[in-house]
Design an enzyme around this catalytic site. Structure first.
Site, PDB file in Angstrom:
ATOM      1  N   HIS A   1       0.800  -1.222   0.000  1.00  0.00           N
ATOM      2  CA  HIS A   1       0.000   0.000   0.000  1.00  0.00           C
ATOM      3  C   HIS A   1       0.833   1.272   0.000  1.00  0.00           C
ATOM      4  O   HIS A   1       0.285   2.362  -0.130  1.00  0.00           O
ATOM      5  CB  HIS A   1      -0.952   0.018   1.192  1.00  0.00           C
TER       6      HIS A   1
HETATM    7  C1  UD1 Z   1      -1.906   5.746   6.322  1.00  0.00           C
HETATM    8  C2  UD1 Z   1      -0.558   6.060   6.943  1.00  0.00           C
HETATM    9  C3  UD1 Z   1       0.407   4.902   6.707  1.00  0.00           C
HETATM   10  C4  UD1 Z   1      -0.192   3.578   7.126  1.00  0.00           C
HETATM   11  C5  UD1 Z   1      -1.537   3.397   6.441  1.00  0.00           C
HETATM   12  C6  UD1 Z   1      -2.182   2.087   6.827  1.00  0.00           C
HETATM   13  C7  UD1 Z   1       0.026   8.446   6.916  1.00  0.00           C
HETATM   14  C8  UD1 Z   1       0.956   9.437   6.368  1.00  0.00           C
HETATM   15  N1  UD1 Z   1       0.044   7.236   6.359  1.00  0.00           N
HETATM   16  O1  UD1 Z   1      -1.714   5.685   4.927  1.00  0.00           O
HETATM   17  O2  UD1 Z   1       1.581   5.122   7.448  1.00  0.00           O
HETATM   18  O3  UD1 Z   1       0.685   2.526   6.807  1.00  0.00           O
HETATM   19  O4  UD1 Z   1      -2.367   4.497   6.825  1.00  0.00           O
HETATM   20  O5  UD1 Z   1      -3.422   1.949   6.226  1.00  0.00           O
HETATM   21  O6  UD1 Z   1      -0.689   8.748   7.842  1.00  0.00           O
HETATM   22  N2  UD1 Z   1      -9.193   5.401   2.410  1.00  0.00           N
HETATM   23  C9  UD1 Z   1     -10.405   4.782   2.403  1.00  0.00           C
HETATM   24  N3  UD1 Z   1     -10.992   4.484   3.611  1.00  0.00           N
HETATM   25  C10 UD1 Z   1     -10.418   4.772   4.781  1.00  0.00           C
HETATM   26  C11 UD1 Z   1      -9.186   5.423   4.783  1.00  0.00           C
HETATM   27  C12 UD1 Z   1      -8.566   5.729   3.595  1.00  0.00           C
HETATM   28  O7  UD1 Z   1     -10.965   4.502   1.347  1.00  0.00           O
HETATM   29  O8  UD1 Z   1     -10.989   4.476   5.840  1.00  0.00           O
HETATM   30  C13 UD1 Z   1      -8.546   5.721   1.105  1.00  0.00           C
HETATM   31  C14 UD1 Z   1      -8.811   7.137   0.660  1.00  0.00           C
HETATM   32  O9  UD1 Z   1      -8.933   7.132  -0.718  1.00  0.00           O
HETATM   33  C15 UD1 Z   1      -7.536   7.854   1.057  1.00  0.00           C
HETATM   34  C16 UD1 Z   1      -6.499   6.776   0.869  1.00  0.00           C
HETATM   35  O10 UD1 Z   1      -7.147   5.562   1.250  1.00  0.00           O
HETATM   36  O11 UD1 Z   1      -7.296   8.979   0.281  1.00  0.00           O
HETATM   37  C17 UD1 Z   1      -5.272   6.994   1.702  1.00  0.00           C
HETATM   38  O12 UD1 Z   1      -5.620   7.161   3.076  1.00  0.00           O
HETATM   39  P1  UD1 Z   1      -4.672   8.015   4.063  1.00  0.00           P
HETATM   40  O13 UD1 Z   1      -5.208   7.999   5.436  1.00  0.00           O
HETATM   41  O14 UD1 Z   1      -4.411   9.340   3.433  1.00  0.00           O
HETATM   42  O15 UD1 Z   1      -3.307   7.263   4.012  1.00  0.00           O
HETATM   43  P2  UD1 Z   1      -2.944   5.706   3.945  1.00  0.00           P
HETATM   44  O16 UD1 Z   1      -2.408   5.421   2.590  1.00  0.00           O
HETATM   45  O17 UD1 Z   1      -4.059   4.856   4.448  1.00  0.00           O
END
Ligand code: UD1
Length: 362
Positions: free
Chosen positions: A203
């Protein structure tokens, strides 16, 4: 009056770290409210973990949701400040390295509230990782730094942090693992396999955002699937990148078993029975070491070196031939056996709570 430590969670990897800390704080007689920033919000990424882990319902949820790093971090800060004014805790406790971690640490530090960082001092020395920036800055802001491996102290001292603020207490995520492993959902009931498969998670933006890199990594998984079944629980980000890059056909043709994000007990069951785990996650590197399952980390560096020097982890980078050579080696030899790192013994949360109860001064 008892002291109050306000604990913060935001994203999936935080959830499996906070339970043992809160339980420890409450056992020490401290008030331990829980705040959720809402960085992760889907049932699959969030709600399910609270149920699986028996976490207390958050006292406050900031409901920030997704956004760019700047937007997300700023929004958490903006919404956290009035809550801090209202609760007025003696300390704010943050875990790990996600955007919620740095956002709440920064607000608390500027308001003169003590900051506690659990899982301090880990360094990949790769500033292209957003988490590395979060780690360095959170540690600079912290009054109490609790580490999972002894080497973390050297990283902190190199950055000018007073060693008197640093405590080696072990790994709270492994507290959670040891407390729950007996409840793990058997792989056979989920995927119909007793074992013998590769479990894959990818991821990191560096692995999934660039279509060429993603295609190369999926190509490796397709070749692995010629040898053993490949099971891929996909983060929402990964799923959308696979679709956007037009790679879903390749995944299907290779017979890679794509699953939705898994709950904690399901993931434990899948990890425990796997022949090998292939991942870019920080947490899985540690969990596979605790479970004694070989892990190939698809990154050029790791902030968790003890999983390589003592555990079952091998850093394989993102070069296809290196990944396949390491995979072939695990199939041929069974992979690294490893041993349990010091203080990964299920008592880290208790140690942290005791130190805070003894030393937290108004
Ligand atoms: C975040 C953490 C990362 C961790 C990961 C685990 C930071 C900088 N990164 O990254 O260290 O390894 O979480 O999952 O904080 N999304 C959903 N549903 C959700 C949450 C996110 O669909 O409940 C999607 C959205 O499109 C979002 C994308 O995932 O834009 C990324 O989510 P985000 O919280 O920005 O970062 P992660 O890549 O999950």
């Amino acid at each position: 009056m008892s002291k109050t430590v306000l604990s913060v969670v935001g994203a999936r990897p935080n959830f499996m770290k906070i339970g043992p800390v809160i339980a420890g704080l409450r056992a020490e007689g401290l008030a331990a409210p829980l705040l959720h920033t809402g960085q992760h919000y889907d049932e699959a990424m969030n709600g399910r973990f609270f149920a699986d882990l028996g976490l207390p319902r958050p006292d406050v949820n900031l409901e920030v949701g997704s956004g760019s790093h700047a937007q997300q971090t700023a929004e958490i800060m903006r919404r956290f400040e009035p809550v801090l004014d209202d609760i007025r805790p003696d300390a704010v406790l943050v875990v790990g390295d996600v955007n919620s971690t740095i956002a709440c640490a920064l607000v608390a530090a500027k308001k003169g509230t003590k900051v506690v960082h659990v899982e301090a001092g880990l360094r990949s020395y790769d500033r292209a990782m957003p988490e590395e920036i979060n780690r360095v800055l959170t540690d600079q802001l912290s009054d109490f730094l609790f580490t999972t491996e002894r080497g973390a102290l050297d990283n902190l001292v190199r950055e000018g942090i007073d060693p008197a603020r640093v405590f080696f207490t072990g790994n709270v995520m492994i507290d959670t693992l040891l407390a729950n492993v007996a409840r793990a959902v058997p792989a056979s009931t989920m995927i119909g396999l007793e074992g013998g498969y590769a479990l894959v998670t990818l991821h990191r933006p560096s692995n999934v955002d660039e279509p060429d890199v993603l295609a190369r990594l999926l190509g490796c998984l397709a070749r692995m699937a010629e040898a053993i079944p490949v099971v891929l629980p996909a983060h929402p980000r990964t799923l959308s990148r696979i679709e956007a890059a037009g790679l879903m056909g390749m995944v299907e043709a290779a017979g890679i078993r794509l699953l939705p994000p898994q709950g904690y007990l399901e993931m434990l069951g899948l990890m425990r029975a796997a022949k090998v785990v292939v991942t870019d996650s920080g947490g899985l590197q540690e969990e596979t070491t605790a479970l004694g399952v070989p892990c190939l980390t698809v990154r050029e560096n790791t902030e968790r070196p003890i999983t390589v020097t003592q555990g079952t982890n091998t850093l394989v980078g993102i070069d296809a031939s290196a990944i396949m050579a390491a995979f072939g080696d695990v199939l041929a030899t069974g992979g690294k056996a490893g041993r349990q790192p010091e203080l990964w013994d299920g008592k880290a949360g208790e140690r942290i709570a005791r130190i805070l109860a003894e030393t937290l001064v108004l």
